[in-house]
Design a protein around this motif. Sequence first.
Motif, PDB file in Angstrom:
ATOM      1  N   ALA A 158       0.317  -5.477  -3.779  1.00 43.81           N
ATOM      2  CA  ALA A 158       1.625  -5.962  -2.636  1.00 43.81           C
ATOM      3  C   ALA A 158       2.974  -5.256  -3.243  1.00 43.81           C
ATOM      4  CB  ALA A 158       1.367  -6.630  -1.757  1.00 43.81           C
ATOM      5  N   PRO A 159       3.899  -4.425  -2.740  1.00 45.79           N
ATOM      6  CA  PRO A 159       5.407  -4.655  -3.986  1.00 45.79           C
ATOM      7  C   PRO A 159       5.653  -5.678  -3.253  1.00 45.79           C
ATOM      8  CG  PRO A 159       4.895  -2.545  -1.802  1.00 45.79           C
ATOM      9  CD  PRO A 159       3.913  -4.025  -1.619  1.00 45.79           C
ATOM     10  N   ALA A 160       6.825  -5.632  -3.809  1.00 45.14           N
ATOM     11  CA  ALA A 160       7.870  -7.057  -3.910  1.00 45.14           C
ATOM     12  C   ALA A 160       8.700  -6.515  -2.690  1.00 45.14           C
ATOM     13  CB  ALA A 160       9.471  -6.602  -4.831  1.00 45.14           C
ATOM     14  N   ASN A 161       9.211  -5.540  -2.177  1.00 53.25           N
ATOM     15  CA  ASN A 161       9.659  -4.656  -0.868  1.00 53.25           C
ATOM     16  C   ASN A 161       8.450  -4.040   0.393  1.00 53.25           C
ATOM     17  OD1 ASN A 161      10.732  -3.626   0.741  1.00 53.25           O
ATOM     18  ND2 ASN A 161      12.366  -2.708  -0.018  1.00 53.25           N
ATOM     19  N   GLY A 162       8.006  -4.746   0.651  1.00 59.33           N
ATOM     20  CA  GLY A 162       7.321  -4.767   1.639  1.00 59.33           C
ATOM     21  C   GLY A 162       7.199  -3.646   2.134  1.00 59.33           C
ATOM     22  N   ASP A 163       8.331  -2.569   2.597  1.00 52.78           N
ATOM     23  CA  ASP A 163       7.534  -2.014   3.339  1.00 52.78           C
ATOM     24  C   ASP A 163       7.670  -0.716   2.174  1.00 52.78           C
ATOM     25  OD1 ASP A 163       9.272  -2.513   5.421  1.00 52.78           O
ATOM     26  OD2 ASP A 163      11.201  -2.906   4.688  1.00 52.78           O
ATOM     27  N   ASP A 164       7.591  -1.032   0.894  1.00 56.53           N
ATOM     28  CA  ASP A 164       7.048   0.180   0.250  1.00 56.53           C
ATOM     29  C   ASP A 164       5.794   0.533   0.257  1.00 56.53           C
ATOM     30  OD1 ASP A 164       9.742   0.554  -0.856  1.00 56.53           O
ATOM     31  OD2 ASP A 164      10.014  -0.682  -2.039  1.00 56.53           O
ATOM     32  N   ALA A 165       5.426   2.157   0.373  1.00 54.18           N
ATOM     33  CA  ALA A 165       3.937   1.854   0.499  1.00 54.18           C
ATOM     34  C   ALA A 165       3.717   2.522  -1.854  1.00 54.18           C
ATOM     35  CB  ALA A 165       4.221   3.345   1.058  1.00 54.18           C
ATOM     36  N   VAL A 166       2.645   1.900  -1.957  1.00 51.41           N
ATOM     37  CA  VAL A 166       2.124   2.331  -2.677  1.00 51.41           C
ATOM     38  C   VAL A 166       0.685   3.256  -2.734  1.00 51.41           C
ATOM     39  CG1 VAL A 166      -0.088   1.077  -4.495  1.00 51.41           C
ATOM     40  CG2 VAL A 166       2.275  -0.007  -3.687  1.00 51.41           C
ATOM     41  N   ALA A 167       0.897   4.354  -3.702  1.00 49.23           N
ATOM     42  CA  ALA A 167       0.317   5.942  -3.893  1.00 49.23           C
ATOM     43  C   ALA A 167       0.077   6.348  -4.742  1.00 49.23           C
ATOM     44  CB  ALA A 167       1.411   6.577  -3.407  1.00 49.23           C
ATOM     45  N   VAL A 168      -1.116   6.966  -5.002  1.00 47.02           N
ATOM     46  CA  VAL A 168      -2.091   7.002  -5.752  1.00 47.02           C
ATOM     47  C   VAL A 168      -3.429   8.637  -5.610  1.00 47.02           C
ATOM     48  CG1 VAL A 168      -4.404   6.050  -5.419  1.00 47.02           C
ATOM     49  CG2 VAL A 168      -3.545   6.188  -7.971  1.00 47.02           C
ATOM     50  N   LYS A 169      -2.748   9.272  -6.245  1.00 51.19           N
ATOM     51  CA  LYS A 169      -3.611  10.938  -6.304  1.00 51.19           C
ATOM     52  C   LYS A 169      -4.975  10.346  -6.819  1.00 51.19           C
ATOM     53  CE  LYS A 169      -3.425  15.278  -5.538  1.00 51.19           C
ATOM     54  NZ  LYS A 169      -2.728  16.331  -5.051  1.00 51.19           N
ATOM     55  N   THR A 170      -6.296  10.225  -6.156  1.00 46.21           N
ATOM     56  CA  THR A 170      -7.540  10.311  -6.916  1.00 46.21           C
ATOM     57  C   THR A 170      -8.110  12.015  -8.274  1.00 46.21           C
ATOM     58  OG1 THR A 170      -9.195  11.488  -5.615  1.00 46.21           O
ATOM     59  CG2 THR A 170      -8.289   9.616  -5.767  1.00 46.21           C
ATOM     60  N   GLN A 171      -8.902  11.685  -8.847  1.00 45.69           N
ATOM     61  CA  GLN A 171      -8.916  13.176  -9.310  1.00 45.69           C
ATOM     62  C   GLN A 171      -9.640  14.307  -8.623  1.00 45.69           C
ATOM     63  OE1 GLN A 171     -11.844  11.091 -12.175  1.00 45.69           O
ATOM     64  NE2 GLN A 171      -9.991  11.565 -14.463  1.00 45.69           N
ATOM     65  N   ASP A 172     -10.606  14.255  -7.609  1.00 41.24           N
ATOM     66  CA  ASP A 172     -10.888  14.798  -6.239  1.00 41.24           C
ATOM     67  C   ASP A 172     -10.151  15.182  -5.439  1.00 41.24           C
ATOM     68  OD1 ASP A 172     -11.036  12.349  -5.533  1.00 41.24           O
ATOM     69  OD2 ASP A 172     -13.459  12.776  -4.985  1.00 41.24           O
ATOM     70  N   GLY A 173      -8.879  14.685  -5.707  1.00 40.65           N
ATOM     71  CA  GLY A 173      -8.097  15.195  -5.039  1.00 40.65           C
ATOM     72  C   GLY A 173      -7.385  14.170  -3.448  1.00 40.65           C
ATOM     73  N   TRP A 174      -7.943  12.988  -3.757  1.00 49.88           N
ATOM     74  CA  TRP A 174      -7.266  12.222  -2.232  1.00 49.88           C
ATOM     75  C   TRP A 174      -6.429  11.733  -2.065  1.00 49.88           C
ATOM     76  CZ3 TRP A 174      -9.437  12.718   2.485  1.00 49.88           C
ATOM     77  CH2 TRP A 174     -10.744  12.644   3.232  1.00 49.88           C
ATOM     78  N   ARG A 175      -5.303  12.472  -1.813  1.00 48.91           N
ATOM     79  CA  ARG A 175      -3.901  11.038  -2.039  1.00 48.91           C
ATOM     80  C   ARG A 175      -4.060   9.686  -0.726  1.00 48.91           C
ATOM     81  NH1 ARG A 175       2.179  11.979   0.474  1.00 48.91           N
ATOM     82  NH2 ARG A 175       1.014  11.905   2.373  1.00 48.91           N
ATOM     83  N   ILE A 176      -3.869   8.711  -1.763  1.00 45.46           N
ATOM     84  CA  ILE A 176      -4.887   7.241  -1.026  1.00 45.46           C
ATOM     85  C   ILE A 176      -3.286   6.728  -0.809  1.00 45.46           C
ATOM     86  CG2 ILE A 176      -5.753   4.658  -0.995  1.00 45.46           C
ATOM     87  CD1 ILE A 176      -8.063   6.425  -3.314  1.00 45.46           C
ATOM     88  N   GLN A 177      -2.442   6.027   0.074  1.00 46.31           N
ATOM     89  CA  GLN A 177      -1.855   5.616   0.178  1.00 46.31           C
ATOM     90  C   GLN A 177      -2.011   3.628   1.275  1.00 46.31           C
ATOM     91  OE1 GLN A 177       1.994   6.845   1.907  1.00 46.31           O
ATOM     92  NE2 GLN A 177       1.024   8.595   2.244  1.00 46.31           N
ATOM     93  N   TYR A 178      -0.871   2.456  -0.024  1.00 46.11           N
ATOM     94  CA  TYR A 178      -1.537   1.438   0.969  1.00 46.11           C
ATOM     95  C   TYR A 178      -0.713   1.256   1.664  1.00 46.11           C
ATOM     96  CZ  TYR A 178      -5.237   1.195  -2.061  1.00 46.11           C
ATOM     97  OH  TYR A 178      -6.665   1.689  -2.837  1.00 46.11           O
ATOM     98  N   LEU A 179       0.140   1.049   3.295  1.00 42.64           N
ATOM     99  CA  LEU A 179       1.500   1.166   3.906  1.00 42.64           C
ATOM    100  C   LEU A 179       1.116  -0.627   4.007  1.00 42.64           C
ATOM    101  CD1 LEU A 179       0.647   4.051   5.927  1.00 42.64           C
ATOM    102  CD2 LEU A 179       1.967   3.464   3.322  1.00 42.64           C
ATOM    103  N   ASN A 180       0.045  -1.279   4.027  1.00 38.99           N
ATOM    104  CA  ASN A 180      -0.157  -2.927   4.644  1.00 38.99           C
ATOM    105  C   ASN A 180      -0.630  -3.953   4.237  1.00 38.99           C
ATOM    106  OD1 ASN A 180       1.025  -5.254   5.958  1.00 38.99           O
ATOM    107  ND2 ASN A 180       0.933  -3.946   8.048  1.00 38.99           N
ATOM    108  N   TRP A 181      -0.884  -5.373   3.607  1.00 36.15           N
ATOM    109  CA  TRP A 181      -1.692  -5.932   2.718  1.00 36.15           C
ATOM    110  C   TRP A 181      -2.295  -6.970   4.209  1.00 36.15           C
ATOM    111  CZ3 TRP A 181      -3.040  -4.538  -1.636  1.00 36.15           C
ATOM    112  CH2 TRP A 181      -1.241  -3.739  -2.407  1.00 36.15           C
TER     113      TRP A 181
END
Length: 218
Positions: A158-181
């Motif tokens: 969870a980022p220090a700023n709760g409004d920020d999304a944590v995002a990552v792209k996987t090797q098979d092309g999926w983009r994952i965004q973690y938007l709430n905790w």
Amino acid sequence: MTLYGRGWRASASALALGFALLGAGCANLTPPGVNAGAGMQTQSPRAYRQDIVLEGRLSLRYQQNQEDRSVHGSFVWTQTAGQTSIRLLSPLGQTIALIDVRPGIATLTQSGQAPRSAANVDELTAQALGWPLPIAGLRDWLQGFATDAAGKAFVAQAPANGDDAVAVKTQDGWRIQYLNWQAAAATGGAGMPKRIDLDRYTEQAGQVAIRIVIDKTS
């Protein structure tokens, strides 16, 4: 029984509700490491849980015959070290499909149909649903663990700023965004993802987008 999205039918396409949960071959039964990744921390305040039950809601969008489709429903995700079971439910709480994954074999059962089995759960779900369903990847992603496009393992925090999304792209092309905790108190003292958005372009179903909201963890 129908799941509503435009033109939705309670057949293999109805099981599109199933998610299970993004493409990593057959079930990944080994927890990932905790090396640093972009927007991640080098160590996690929580451990990966081999045994976990998650209950929540999901919605998805995809394309079929050049038309936009959407589906909404809920799920119960149960996993142990050697098994993953997913129950997919309609908005009215009726069981639509069951997916069972064990080492070397995955079985998908739809209401009123004979069970279907294959060695690769993601190939099985793609054939049954008509679009990619990343069950194998979600085993890790639902807890915030993944492997990025460069092959590095990471843990979402969870980022220090709760409004920020944590995002990552996987090797098979999926983009994952973690938007709430989830609140730490609700998950044994360590916050876990609550809302996860996934998207990927596919030849099979155009742009596929899946939103997952986890309501209960045990």
